[in-house]
Scaffold this motif. Structure first.
Motif, mmCIF file in Angstrom:
data_model
loop_
_atom_site.group_PDB
_atom_site.id
_atom_site.type_symbol
_atom_site.label_atom_id
_atom_site.label_comp_id
_atom_site.label_asym_id
_atom_site.label_seq_id
_atom_site.Cartn_x
_atom_site.Cartn_y
_atom_site.Cartn_z
ATOM 1 N N THR A 187 0.837 -1.194 0.000
ATOM 2 C CA THR A 187 0.000 0.000 0.000
ATOM 3 C C THR A 187 0.871 1.243 0.000
ATOM 4 N N LEU A 188 0.592 2.167 -0.930
ATOM 5 C CA LEU A 188 1.295 3.438 -1.004
ATOM 6 C C LEU A 188 0.390 4.551 -0.493
ATOM 7 N N ARG A 189 0.975 5.512 0.216
ATOM 8 C CA ARG A 189 0.248 6.700 0.653
ATOM 9 C C ARG A 189 0.565 7.834 -0.326
ATOM 10 N N LEU A 190 -0.476 8.356 -0.956
ATOM 11 C CA LEU A 190 -0.339 9.483 -1.891
ATOM 12 C C LEU A 190 -0.716 10.755 -1.142
ATOM 13 N N GLU A 191 0.268 11.587 -0.859
ATOM 14 C CA GLU A 191 0.016 12.813 -0.098
ATOM 15 C C GLU A 191 -0.076 14.009 -1.034
ATOM 16 N N LYS A 192 -1.157 14.770 -0.852
ATOM 17 C CA LYS A 192 -1.331 16.028 -1.570
ATOM 18 C C LYS A 192 -1.158 17.171 -0.575
ATOM 19 N N ALA A 193 -1.333 18.392 -1.030
ATOM 20 C CA ALA A 193 -1.093 19.531 -0.155
ATOM 21 C C ALA A 193 -1.992 19.499 1.071
ATOM 22 N N ARG A 194 -3.264 19.126 0.904
ATOM 23 C CA ARG A 194 -4.205 19.168 2.027
ATOM 24 C C ARG A 194 -4.996 17.877 2.192
ATOM 25 N N SER A 195 -4.594 16.833 1.533
ATOM 26 C CA SER A 195 -5.321 15.567 1.640
ATOM 27 C C SER A 195 -4.380 14.427 1.295
ATOM 28 N N GLN A 196 -4.880 13.224 1.411
ATOM 29 C CA GLN A 196 -4.105 12.045 1.045
ATOM 30 C C GLN A 196 -5.045 10.912 0.682
ATOM 31 N N ALA A 197 -4.500 9.937 -0.014
ATOM 32 C CA ALA A 197 -5.249 8.737 -0.364
ATOM 33 C C ALA A 197 -4.281 7.570 -0.371
ATOM 34 N N ASP A 198 -4.821 6.390 -0.203
ATOM 35 C CA ASP A 198 -3.995 5.186 -0.200
ATOM 36 C C ASP A 198 -4.395 4.295 -1.367
ATOM 37 N N VAL A 199 -3.405 3.649 -1.967
ATOM 38 C CA VAL A 199 -3.677 2.739 -3.082
ATOM 39 C C VAL A 199 -2.927 1.431 -2.839
ATOM 40 N N ARG A 200 -3.622 0.314 -3.012
ATOM 41 C CA ARG A 200 -3.020 -0.999 -2.851
ATOM 42 C C ARG A 200 -2.562 -1.528 -4.206
ATOM 43 N N LEU A 201 -1.317 -1.976 -4.256
ATOM 44 C CA LEU A 201 -0.762 -2.585 -5.451
ATOM 45 C C LEU A 201 -0.665 -4.086 -5.192
ATOM 46 N N ALA A 202 -1.554 -4.831 -5.839
ATOM 47 C CA ALA A 202 -1.688 -6.256 -5.529
ATOM 48 C C ALA A 202 -0.507 -7.067 -6.043
ATOM 49 N N PHE A 203 -0.071 -8.045 -5.248
ATOM 50 C CA PHE A 203 0.917 -9.008 -5.706
ATOM 51 C C PHE A 203 0.247 -10.000 -6.649
ATOM 52 N N ASP A 204 1.039 -10.623 -7.511
ATOM 53 C CA ASP A 204 0.461 -11.594 -8.443
ATOM 54 C C ASP A 204 -0.071 -12.818 -7.707
ATOM 55 N N GLU A 205 0.560 -13.170 -6.563
ATOM 56 C CA GLU A 205 0.109 -14.262 -5.713
ATOM 57 C C GLU A 205 0.339 -13.865 -4.263
ATOM 58 N N PRO A 206 -0.481 -14.354 -3.339
ATOM 59 C CA PRO A 206 -0.260 -14.035 -1.925
ATOM 60 C C PRO A 206 1.108 -14.516 -1.453
ATOM 61 N N VAL A 207 1.686 -13.758 -0.554
ATOM 62 C CA VAL A 207 2.982 -14.103 0.037
ATOM 63 C C VAL A 207 2.764 -15.078 1.188
ATOM 64 N N GLU A 208 3.561 -16.130 1.222
ATOM 65 C CA GLU A 208 3.456 -17.116 2.291
ATOM 66 C C GLU A 208 4.496 -16.885 3.390
ATOM 67 N N ASP A 209 5.614 -16.256 3.042
ATOM 68 C CA ASP A 209 6.635 -15.938 4.040
ATOM 69 C C ASP A 209 7.485 -14.782 3.523
ATOM 70 N N VAL A 210 8.326 -14.248 4.415
ATOM 71 C CA VAL A 210 9.120 -13.063 4.087
ATOM 72 C C VAL A 210 10.056 -13.320 2.906
ATOM 73 N N ALA A 211 10.515 -14.545 2.745
ATOM 74 C CA ALA A 211 11.457 -14.863 1.675
ATOM 75 C C ALA A 211 10.883 -14.602 0.291
ATOM 76 N N GLN A 212 9.553 -14.557 0.170
ATOM 77 C CA GLN A 212 8.927 -14.363 -1.139
ATOM 78 C C GLN A 212 8.690 -12.893 -1.490
ATOM 79 N N VAL A 213 8.942 -11.990 -0.552
ATOM 80 C CA VAL A 213 8.640 -10.574 -0.783
ATOM 81 C C VAL A 213 9.461 -10.004 -1.933
ATOM 82 N N THR A 214 10.753 -10.305 -1.969
ATOM 83 C CA THR A 214 11.618 -9.751 -3.016
ATOM 84 C C THR A 214 11.106 -10.130 -4.404
#
Length: 239
Positions: A187-214
């Motif tokens: 999830t990225l936080r998009l900050e504007k001058a007086r507001s913000q929004a969040d956007v989720r960038l989906a992985f192609d498959e769910p992560v099962e452990d930390v080793a798969q994040v890279t």
């Protein structure tokens, strides 16, 4: 501006709560006697049972003595704080109401109600059986390290990932920061001058452990480069 999702796969409220219970270092505990801000005084068993070990001079310890049956009504609050500095850093709050039962030198918290408050103002009641059975997100304990490293050492990668965000959402953005990561998405936080929004960038498959994040991050970056859209050029805060 509300939260935008590029993915429909999100952790359940119970999973989010369980992750928060696992990773939080502090909590606020309120009884009829008063309120304590406890640091390093709680733990969670593998079965999801919350244990509290307040100092002897705390209001909570006094409440245990004064309660007629030794089980005072209690509200326990946890805050989900973004590891990377951003505007409005509290991502969610978890409220647990119930009672305390003495257990050796500490107490077992017996919940009767659990509510997750998100940053957009929404409230979700959590079934207690579901909460007890939920497992923490596999990235929960590594999230702080992962996001801090991404923000501090790979600012260029964060800029590349903005190519995956629709152009309308980027209009007027002055800063983009990594806000959260779970098994399904970054999830990225998009900050504007007086507001913000969040956007989720989906992985192609769910992560099962930390080793798969890279691997998952490399796939996201490859998709971003393939789009060949212009990189985000942050607007002036005064714009």
């Amino acid at each position: 501006m509300g939260v935008r999702h590029a993915s429909t796969s999100v952790p359940t409220a119970a999973a989010r709560a369980r992750s928060l219970l696992t990773t939080a270092w502090s909590c606020a505990v309120t009884t009829e006697i008063g309120r304590d801000e406890l640091v390093g005084a709680h733990s969670v068993t593998p079965e999801g049972i919350l244990l509290l070990s307040p100092p002897p001079d705390s209001a909570l310890a006094a409440a245990m003595i004064c309660a007629p049956r030794g089980e005072p009504s209690t509200l326990v609050e946890f805050a989900d704080v973004a590891p990377v500095p951003v505007r409005d850093r509290i991502r969610a709050r978890l409220w647990l109401s119930g009672s305390l039962v003495p257990d050796g030198e500490g107490f077992i918290f017996a919940p009767t109600c659990a509510v997750l408050h998100d940053s957009a103002g929404g409230r979700t009641g959590i079934d207690l059986d579901e909460l007890a059975l939920a497992a923490p997100d596999p990235l929960a304990e590594a999230e702080s390290r992962l996001l801090t490293h991404l923000a501090d050492a790979h600012e260029d990668a964060v800029e590349q990932l903005t190519r995956l965000v629709c152009a309308d959402s980027l209009h007027g953005v002055v800063r983009v920061r990594p806000l959260a990561i779970d098994r399904y998405a970054l999830t990225l936080r998009l900050e504007k001058a007086r507001s913000q929004a969040d956007v989720r960038l989906a992985f192609d498959e769910p992560v099962e452990d930390v080793a798969q994040v890279t691997e998952r991050m490399h796939i996201l970056l490859a998709k971003a480069r393939h789009l060949r859209r212009p990189l985000l050029r942050p607007a002036s805060p005064d714009a």
